[in-house]
Design an enzyme around this catalytic site. Structure first.
Site, PDB file in Angstrom:
ATOM      1  N   GLN A  64     -30.990  25.049  19.386  1.00  0.00           N
ATOM      2  CA  GLN A  64     -30.536  25.658  20.635  1.00  0.00           C
ATOM      3  C   GLN A  64     -31.655  26.496  21.252  1.00  0.00           C
ATOM      4  OE1 GLN A  64     -27.839  25.009  22.135  1.00  0.00           O
ATOM      5  NE2 GLN A  64     -26.237  24.484  20.659  1.00  0.00           N
ATOM      6  N   TYR A  93     -22.859  16.712  11.356  1.00  0.00           N
ATOM      7  CA  TYR A  93     -23.879  16.742  12.411  1.00  0.00           C
ATOM      8  C   TYR A  93     -24.676  18.045  12.256  1.00  0.00           C
ATOM      9  CZ  TYR A  93     -20.292  13.557  14.247  1.00  0.00           C
ATOM     10  OH  TYR A  93     -19.343  12.577  14.386  1.00  0.00           O
ATOM     11  N   GLU A 114     -26.328  14.543   8.461  1.00  0.00           N
ATOM     12  CA  GLU A 114     -27.060  14.351   9.714  1.00  0.00           C
ATOM     13  C   GLU A 114     -27.774  13.007   9.659  1.00  0.00           C
ATOM     14  OE1 GLU A 114     -28.741  14.301  13.130  1.00  0.00           O
ATOM     15  OE2 GLU A 114     -27.604  16.133  12.702  1.00  0.00           O
ATOM     16  N   ASP A 162     -20.357  19.780  14.773  1.00  0.00           N
ATOM     17  CA  ASP A 162     -21.249  20.159  15.873  1.00  0.00           C
ATOM     18  C   ASP A 162     -21.948  18.906  16.402  1.00  0.00           C
ATOM     19  OD1 ASP A 162     -22.752  21.494  17.710  1.00  0.00           O
ATOM     20  OD2 ASP A 162     -24.032  22.526  16.277  1.00  0.00           O
ATOM     21  N   CYS A 189     -20.649  20.877  23.083  1.00  0.00           N
ATOM     22  CA  CYS A 189     -21.430  21.112  24.306  1.00  0.00           C
ATOM     23  C   CYS A 189     -20.887  20.292  25.473  1.00  0.00           C
ATOM     24  CB  CYS A 189     -22.907  20.781  24.064  1.00  0.00           C
ATOM     25  SG  CYS A 189     -23.210  19.066  23.577  1.00  0.00           S
TER      26      CYS A 189
END
Length: 235
Positions: A64, A93, A114, A162, A189
């Site tokens: 981020q 994730y 991931e 996420d 998001c």
């Protein structure tokens, strides 16, 4: 662009930049970055801290950009989890392990999954430099690896999600509903795909939507992040 001149000017003027990396992508697709990185200046990674943990961040790793809001968002996720030190947690994730390693300080075991290989290598490195041993990282597609993990490990008490803007694959949501963790924490998001995935997670009526907290990480844009807390209904 005269890259050699730019690097020379950075050095001559002592501009406080840690690294300059050139990414070469010759493919005509919607993928922005390729796996080919050329280090032009400095070291191949940068470092940042979240709370008391240090993270090495490589060019192809997601991180981020608004670190102030990021910390607030992750703290909210940890508050929702309310871990007591005995739990098994899945972080789906997981990227370079930011949330995973924060969770590791408050639970018994945490597993991060991931698909990006470089991110998993970064996550393992970050666990090592922070002397964390109860975080395990798995490289692969979440929809495949979560099933393998369920078969090999303890059932999760808490699952943290996420995903990217496209949200979760339906197979992931189906597996979560089969596993029935006590708590689900979804960091998103994209409000559209969040709404779609929440509809699926709430469809069995086994979970209650407790709270959604929005965060503005990108001022003066339409984009928004959020942390959502779902808790299994006590029968």
């Amino acid at each position: 662009l005269n890259i050699d001149f730019m690097v020379t000017e950075f050095k001559k003027n002592k501009i406080p930049v840690k690294s300059i990396v050139q990414n070469v992508n010759t493919k005509k697709t919607n993928v922005i970055l390729s796996d080919k990185n050329i280090l032009l200046y400095g070291r191949e990674y940068i470092q940042d801290m979240i709370e008391n943990l240090t993270f090495n961040i490589y060019p192809n790793s997601f991180y981020q950009v608004n670190s102030i809001q990021m910390e607030k968002m992750y703290k909210r996720a940890l508050d929702y989890a309310n871990l007591q030190g005995t739990e098994t947690v899945y972080d789906l994730y997981c990227g370079i392990g930011t949330i995973t390693l924060l969770l590791s300080q408050k639970c018994k075991t945490v597993y991060g999954i991931e698909v990006v290989a470089q991110a998993i290598e970064s996550a393992k490195q970050n666990a090592k430099i922070n002397n964390i041993e109860n975080a395990k990282f798995i490289c692969g597609k979440v929809e495949d690896e979560i099933e393998n993990l369920v078969a090999k490990s303890n059932m999760p008490n808490v699952i943290v999600l996420d995903p990217a803007r496209k949200g979760c694959e339906e197979k992931v949501l189906d597996t979560i509903l089969n596993v029935k963790p006590e708590k689900i924490i979804y960091i998103s998001c994209n409000p559209s795909t969040l709404a779609r995935d929440l509809k699926k997670l709430l469809s069995t009526q086994e979970y209650e939507l407790k709270e959604v907290t929005p965060y503005d990480l990108f001022s003066h844009t339409m984009h928004i992040e959020s942390v959502t807390f779902l808790k299994r209904v006590e029968l």
